[in-house]
Design an enzyme around this catalytic site. Structure first.
Site, PDB file in Angstrom:
ATOM      1  N   GLU A  37      41.349  -0.541  75.470  1.00 57.39           N
ATOM      2  CA  GLU A  37      42.595  -0.246  75.549  1.00 57.39           C
ATOM      3  C   GLU A  37      43.892  -0.924  74.758  1.00 57.39           C
ATOM      4  O   GLU A  37      43.490  -2.545  76.010  1.00 57.39           O
ATOM      5  CB  GLU A  37      42.668   0.875  76.569  1.00 57.39           C
ATOM      6  N   GLU A  61      42.649   1.001  84.375  1.00 58.67           N
ATOM      7  CA  GLU A  61      43.091   0.263  84.878  1.00 58.67           C
ATOM      8  C   GLU A  61      43.950   0.402  86.135  1.00 58.67           C
ATOM      9  O   GLU A  61      44.563   0.592  86.730  1.00 58.67           O
ATOM     10  CB  GLU A  61      44.350   0.354  83.989  1.00 58.67           C
TER      11      GLU A  61
END
Length: 417
Positions: free
Chosen positions: A256, A167
């Protein structure tokens, strides 16, 4: 991961978990036509994350529950682990990863931060202590990732792939990367790493992070898997036309998510059916090849803290137990009735698996038409408010078709015999 302690990002508004029923009898639906000749993406697997620094490791029994495929087991075929910035913690991830591989699973790894000496702070908007990788440390960071790959190999764990950064666009608590920085690292440094490369793992499948990679031939040549997270991503943003245009030979993984939140119990029903619909959309609309949850064992996750399968986990297992790595998604009528979602998959031996989610408040009489199949029957398993992965009686095929009742608020898996 949106926050190390499990705080939840506000997600996009979801449709109600179950639509209200108008009557008590089965609702008729259009035929769900399954076309084995119309092949789509190869499935790489389903799984979740184990992070032994932030939460405790899976126990030996829980490892078997996660990656075994017997009664009461999830059948996961992907394990994601962290690349700790502190090498002293690397050995903590070995035991579960090794057991996952013994069960036939694939292991991937993602870093949250480089070692501290490789980073610098900078001002990013209102954040005065934002962290980024120093430009003169790109080569050292590539070596750090390769060292982790070699360490795991030396301990019996062959990584399938390693990510550049978890991320990079939601990094208030870890390391920021711009799209241009990711492109530079892929162009100049990723080729020295001895395993497949995942990038960019945007928290919300933000295409402006991955478009520059796809548009740079040299960066793209060093990318093996385009990874993405789906936190709050609207389903209309699941398709990725540019990847279809430029991503030939590359894999597309959802690496995820937790869904629909991290605040409710994973056993809340019928809310847990949101997981089944989300997986359907990720596989059918986005055409991801893998679907990877956040923590495997958590109160909101696929495995309860006591090591047993939750209702959210059962939704995942309706895919993971019967749709194995190497199976291929095939075309099927995606929504034959309101609140009904159907997807289909073909094994190398031509067995067909169909997963049907009924989020409606009434049962649905659903006819399935399997084109050009010589199979004579189907077995099925159902999860609803009162049952979890419950085996049902076999059903015969007549000219390649069968009719089944999808219970209200349920998910059912059918496998041809």
């Amino acid at each position: 991961m949106l926050a190390a302690l499990g705080a939840s990002l506000p997600l996009a508004a979801a449709t109600p978990a179950v639509a209200a029923a108008r009557d008590t009898g089965p609702v008729s639906a259009a035929d769900a036509v399954v076309s084995p000749a119309a092949e789509r993406q190869i499935i790489k697997g389903f799984g979740g994350m184990n992070h032994t620094v932030w939460i405790s490791d899976l126990t030996p029994e829980q490892r078997n529950t996660a990656f075994g495929n017997g009664e009461g087991q999830l059948g996961f075929s992907v394990l994601r682990i962290p690349v700790h910035e502190d090498r002293a913690n690397w050995s903590r991830e070995v035991a579960t990863a090794r057991r996952a591989i013994e069960h036939g699973a694939t292991v991937i790894a993602s870093p949250w931060n480089p070692p501290l000496h490789m980073t610098e702070t900078f001002v990013r908007g209102g954040q005065t202590n934002a962290r980024r990788l120093r430009y003169d440390m790109y080569g050292s960071y590539a070596q750090h990732l390769n060292d982790f790959h070699q360490f795991m190999r030396g301990n019996g764990v062959e990584l399938y792939a390693i990510s550049v950064q978890n991320e990079p666009d939601y990094a208030h608590d870890w390391t920021w990367w711009t799209a241009a920085e990711l492109v530079r690292f892929l162009r100049e440094n990723a080729g020295s790493i001895g395993t497949r490369i995942i990038a960019p793992e945007s928290f919300q499948y933000v295409k402006s992070i991955s478009d520059p990679i796809l548009n740079d031939p040299q960066a793209l040549s060093n990318l093996d898997i385009l990874g993405a997270h789906l936190y709050g991503t609207q389903s209309q943003n699941f398709p990725y036309p540019l990847f279809k245009q430029r991503g030939a030979g590359k894999e597309l993984w959802m690496t995820e998510v937790y869904h629909p939140n991290s605040s409710d119990s994973a056993d809340l029903w019928p809310q847990a059916l949101d997981v089944g619909e989300h997986m359907h959309r990720a596989l059918v609309d986005a055409e991801f090849q893998a679907y990877v949850w956040w923590y495997i064992r958590r109160g909101y996750g696929p495995m309860r803290e006591n090591g047993t399968i939750s209702k959210r986990g059962a939704n995942m297992a309706h895919f993971s137990k019967w749709i194995r790595p190497g199976h291929r998604r095939i075309e099927a009528t995606s929504q034959p009735a309101p609140n009904v979602y159907v997807s289909a998959y073909k094994a190398p031996d031509s067995r067909i698996t169909v997963v049907a989610v009924n989020k409606g408040g009434a049962p649905v009489s659903q006819r399935f038409v399997l084109e050009n199949t010589a199979r004579s029957s189907v077995l099925s398993w159902v999860t609803d408010g009162g049952r979890t992965l419950a085996a049902q009686g076999g059903t015969g095929l007549s000219n390649g078709s069968f009719t089944a009742t999808l219970p209200a608020a349920s998910i059912t898996t059918y496998v041809t015999q």
